[in-house]
Design a protein around this motif. Structure first.
Motif, PDB file in Angstrom:
ATOM      1  N   SER A 287       1.025   5.088 -37.086  1.00 40.59           N
ATOM      2  CA  SER A 287       1.539   3.935 -37.837  1.00 40.59           C
ATOM      3  C   SER A 287       2.685   4.320 -38.757  1.00 40.59           C
ATOM      4  O   SER A 287       3.515   3.475 -39.109  1.00 40.59           O
ATOM      5  N   LEU A 288       2.737   5.591 -39.146  1.00 35.58           N
ATOM      6  CA  LEU A 288       3.810   6.076 -40.013  1.00 35.58           C
ATOM      7  C   LEU A 288       5.009   6.565 -39.224  1.00 35.58           C
ATOM      8  O   LEU A 288       6.027   6.956 -39.807  1.00 35.58           O
ATOM      9  N   GLY A 289       4.907   6.570 -37.904  1.00 32.04           N
ATOM     10  CA  GLY A 289       6.018   6.992 -37.065  1.00 32.04           C
ATOM     11  C   GLY A 289       6.316   8.478 -37.135  1.00 32.04           C
ATOM     12  O   GLY A 289       7.475   8.893 -36.978  1.00 32.04           O
ATOM     13  N   LEU A 290       5.298   9.297 -37.359  1.00 30.80           N
ATOM     14  CA  LEU A 290       5.507  10.742 -37.463  1.00 30.80           C
ATOM     15  C   LEU A 290       5.640  11.342 -36.061  1.00 30.80           C
ATOM     16  O   LEU A 290       4.734  11.211 -35.238  1.00 30.80           O
ATOM     17  N   LYS A 291       6.762  11.998 -35.804  1.00 31.91           N
ATOM     18  CA  LYS A 291       7.047  12.497 -34.465  1.00 31.91           C
ATOM     19  C   LYS A 291       7.417  13.972 -34.417  1.00 31.91           C
ATOM     20  O   LYS A 291       7.520  14.542 -33.327  1.00 31.91           O
ATOM     21  N   ASP A 292       7.643  14.592 -35.564  1.00 30.61           N
ATOM     22  CA  ASP A 292       8.040  16.002 -35.549  1.00 30.61           C
ATOM     23  C   ASP A 292       6.972  16.844 -34.866  1.00 30.61           C
ATOM     24  O   ASP A 292       5.781  16.753 -35.227  1.00 30.61           O
ATOM     25  N   PRO A 293       7.321  17.660 -33.870  1.00 35.59           N
ATOM     26  CA  PRO A 293       6.318  18.431 -33.118  1.00 35.59           C
ATOM     27  C   PRO A 293       5.472  19.341 -34.000  1.00 35.59           C
ATOM     28  O   PRO A 293       4.250  19.440 -33.793  1.00 35.59           O
ATOM     29  N   PHE A 294       6.096  20.004 -34.973  1.00 39.13           N
ATOM     30  CA  PHE A 294       5.321  20.911 -35.820  1.00 39.13           C
ATOM     31  C   PHE A 294       4.318  20.127 -36.652  1.00 39.13           C
ATOM     32  O   PHE A 294       3.153  20.538 -36.785  1.00 39.13           O
ATOM     33  N   ILE A 295       4.725  18.986 -37.204  1.00 38.71           N
ATOM     34  CA  ILE A 295       3.826  18.170 -38.012  1.00 38.71           C
ATOM     35  C   ILE A 295       2.649  17.697 -37.171  1.00 38.71           C
ATOM     36  O   ILE A 295       1.478  17.773 -37.586  1.00 38.71           O
ATOM     37  N   ARG A 296       2.926  17.207 -35.965  1.00 33.07           N
ATOM     38  CA  ARG A 296       1.841  16.720 -35.103  1.00 33.07           C
ATOM     39  C   ARG A 296       0.901  17.848 -34.725  1.00 33.07           C
ATOM     40  O   ARG A 296      -0.326  17.675 -34.721  1.00 33.07           O
ATOM     41  N   ASN A 297       1.450  19.020 -34.402  1.00 31.87           N
ATOM     42  CA  ASN A 297       0.608  20.166 -34.049  1.00 31.87           C
ATOM     43  C   ASN A 297      -0.221  20.635 -35.242  1.00 31.87           C
ATOM     44  O   ASN A 297      -1.404  20.976 -35.098  1.00 31.87           O
ATOM     45  N   TRP A 298       0.392  20.655 -36.415  1.00 34.87           N
ATOM     46  CA  TRP A 298      -0.315  21.110 -37.620  1.00 34.87           C
ATOM     47  C   TRP A 298      -1.462  20.164 -37.961  1.00 34.87           C
ATOM     48  O   TRP A 298      -2.564  20.604 -38.310  1.00 34.87           O
ATOM     49  N   ILE A 299      -1.219  18.872 -37.835  1.00 32.89           N
ATOM     50  CA  ILE A 299      -2.274  17.898 -38.097  1.00 32.89           C
ATOM     51  C   ILE A 299      -3.406  18.059 -37.095  1.00 32.89           C
ATOM     52  O   ILE A 299      -4.599  17.999 -37.453  1.00 32.89           O
ATOM     53  N   ASP A 300      -3.064  18.278 -35.827  1.00 37.30           N
ATOM     54  CA  ASP A 300      -4.109  18.507 -34.817  1.00 37.30           C
ATOM     55  C   ASP A 300      -4.910  19.767 -35.128  1.00 37.30           C
ATOM     56  O   ASP A 300      -6.132  19.799 -34.944  1.00 37.30           O
TER      57      ASP A 300
END
Length: 619
Positions: A287-300
């Motif tokens: 919903s926040l439109g977060l797409k940066d690969p590192f951010i998505r990987n870090w959150i996972d």
């Protein structure tokens, strides 16, 4: 955390009040400091529906010289038999009856038993092994003291409404745990390696270096969106929850003002965002439109370490609380002096202080059902131990099922358990070695991710390492270190199923599947570390997990994803039989199982007794 608020809620107004409490209690227990990378817990909310289910070996804390997990001689790694795995041959010399009999001394079982003793109930804990603690037990070999599971903690020193559920139980028992504080761990990812610090600003520096300015903007956007939601987390103490309508008094009415204040602090936008607390965290991220690969990987990665599932399976409430705790000013992590065994020791002391007892090497063979009710247990020795009020199983849902007579199990209950997906198991590596040549500034925790593209939940891809002797020198002989490395719930049991532990095939597979941990250790400790110089080498497999921890298929626990299914509540369809631990709501992890044990204990006493306890501990 409110596993059974809906058990008796058949009226619409009760249902809506319960849903309100569900939301807030979930946030309270969502992370509530104290999760561990090996037993970190998911706090999933059961599907909200008005028709939800209806509901003589005495431990001496000075004797900690035998290993449940595995044992070694010299530099040769092996698994040796434990006396706790052999048939119980001696007659049980403990009490023949109690108000409540608790099966298993994991943290959930000990929290439940300790609180029941605190409430004045006659309670005994029956433990199959020769050390208490379940997956949290510590063991000692050649003066090296090893944690078998939990190693990443915080919140032991917290008090009041916002305290860790385990801290609240310890407070109720009049026990405390000395801790060493720290604020960082080393991270080894494909982009590089860096010291990750908790706190509001330090992580931005790492992002700037390894992911770029866009990642910094997205991370700030995430924090700005979710941190206001955590205000509600401080409004409702986990110890106030019980599994019946009495919760409307002990939690709802008692803390109504603080709940309303939390809503006011959140504002209309925050209150609207609170509706996402019951959804997977990926919904918030998307919903926040977060797409940066590192951010998505870090959150996972954070999601998986906390809950055993990625962001599309972890409850938003859990992640939001974790962010609030790890990225607020003045936050810190804590390691209990003496290791995870010190936590177990404190719970056992509290249990015995109030008249409870724990009996080791007391294997429960069956739960006895009479006239449709659980009335006690039969031990492997043949003795019957009567439970006048309740039997509480701290075993997994699958292992509890095995203890029950087939004819007493409702078909729907059996099918739900058998159809519940399991998390995978673990590989473990325990080492004792000389500190010579090891960096003096070595940190306690290290996380290694080999390949983002494979996913953090892929086998042989993520390794977690703990070197607790850097904070607690007494855990190892002078000039030595103790280390525990593991793959966090990603090792497939089917690779090991049916293997003879004495066979060449098994030994070869151990060597092959442990190599990823050895390489991670070598990367983390540097060139001064040598495998050949290790004085203790222990390799644990899913079969080790299954055998010594009595875990069905060596599992991490139920693989239940937010928004798709729910953790079971604590009552069972069999009257007077309750369950606590990581097979019940809130789920897997240290604070989760502590909360589950507390809920069961609270549910077995009157509302007035429960309220008196809350008064006594000042919440």
């Amino acid at each position: 955390m409110v596993c059974c608020l809906l058990i008796y809620a058949h009226r619409t107004e009760i249902y809506h009040m319960t849903m309100f409490l569900w939301c807030y209690v979930t946030v309270v227990c969502g992370f509530h400091q104290g999760n561990d990378a090996a037993t970190l817990g998911a706090f999933f909310i059961p599907t909200l529906s008005p028709s939800f289910n209806k509901p003589k070996f005495i431990y001496d804390t000075k004797q900690r010289n035998s290993a449940i997990f595995a044992r070694t001689l010299s530099n040769v790694t092996q698994e040796a038999s434990s006396s706790s795995t052999n048939a119980q041959t001696k007659s049980f010399s403990g009490k023949a009856e109690a108000d409540v009999v608790v099966i298993g001394s994991g943290l959930g079982g000990l929290c439940c038993a300790g609180l029941l003793a605190r409430y004045g109930k006659d309670v005994i804990v029956l433990e199959s092994h020769d050390l208490p603690g379940g997956a949290a037990h510590s063991f000692e070999i050649k003066d090296y003291k090893f944690d078998s599971g939990p190693s990443l903690f915080s919140g032991f020193q917290s008090r009041g409404l916002q305290a860790n559920p385990l801290a609240q139980v310890l407070d109720a028992l009049g026990e405390s745990i000395p801790c060493a504080k720290y604020d960082s761990w080393m991270v080894y990812v494909p982009e590089g390696e860096f010291l990750s610090r908790i706190g509001p600003t330090e992580f931005f520096k790492d992002l700037e270096m390894y992911a770029g300015p866009e990642a910094v903007l997205e991370w700030r956007k995430l924090l700005d969106a979710i941190l206001p939601l955590s205000a509600a987390a401080m409004a409702l103490p986990p110890l106030s929850i019980r599994g019946d309508l009495g919760v409307l008094s002990t939690a709802g009415a008692r803390y109504a003002l603080s709940l309303l204040k939390s809503f006011a602090q959140m504002g209309p936008k925050g209150a609207l965002g609170a509706t996402k607390l019951l959804r997977p965290f990926s919904d918030v991220v998307d919903s926040l439109g977060l797409k940066d690969p590192f951010i998505r990987n870090w959150i996972d990665l954070l999601s998986f370490l906390l809950a055993g599932v990625k962001s599309d399976g972890v409850l938003s409430a859990e992640m939001i609380y974790m962010f609030a705790e790890w990225y607020k000013p003045g936050c810190s992590l804590e390691y209990p002096i003496g290791g995870s065994g010190a936590v177990v020791d404190a719970l056992v002391r509290g249990l015995k202080k109030f008249g409870g007892q724990i009996y080791l090497k007391s294997h429960v063979e069956n739960i006895i059902i009479e006239n449709g009710r659980a009335v006690g247990v039969k031990l492997r020795s043949g003795q019957f131990v009567r439970a006048k009020k309740a039997v509480v199983s701290n075993a997994s849902m699958w292992d509890t099922l095995k203890l029950l007579p087939k004819e007493a199990i409702p078909k729907s209950y059996e099918e739900r358990i058998e159809n519940t997906k399991q998390c995978e198991s673990f590989m473990h590596l325990h080492l004792g070695f000389d500190a010579e040549g090891i960096p003096e500034d070595l940190g306690i925790h290290h996380i290694v991710v080999n390949d983002w593209n494979r996913g953090v939940d892929a086998d042989q891809n993520v390794v977690l390492i703990s070197v607790p002797s850097v904070l607690g020198p007494d855990l190892a002989p002078p000039g030595k270190h103790v280390l525990h490395a593991y793959t966090p719930g990603t090792e497939p049991f089917q690779l090991w199923e049916g293997l003879d532990r004495k066979s060449t095939q098994y030994k070869q597979l151990k060597a092959e599947r442990s190599e990823v941990m050895w390489k991670a250790v070598e990367r983390s400790l540097g060139p001064g570390f040598s495998r050949d110089k290790c004085e203790v080498k222990l390799v644990g497999t899913p079969l080790t997990h299954q055998r010594f921890l009595r875990r069905n298929r060596g599992t991490y626990g139920p693989a239940i994803e937010a928004g798709k299914d729910s953790f079971p509540g604590h009552p069972t369809p069999i009257p007077q039989l309750y369950c606590c631990g990581d097979s019940t709501f809130p789920g897997i992890g240290v604070p989760a199982v502590a909360a589950s044990g507390a809920i069961v204990a609270n549910s077995l006493v009157s509302v007035s007794q429960h309220s008196q306890l809350l008064d006594a501990v000042g919440i």
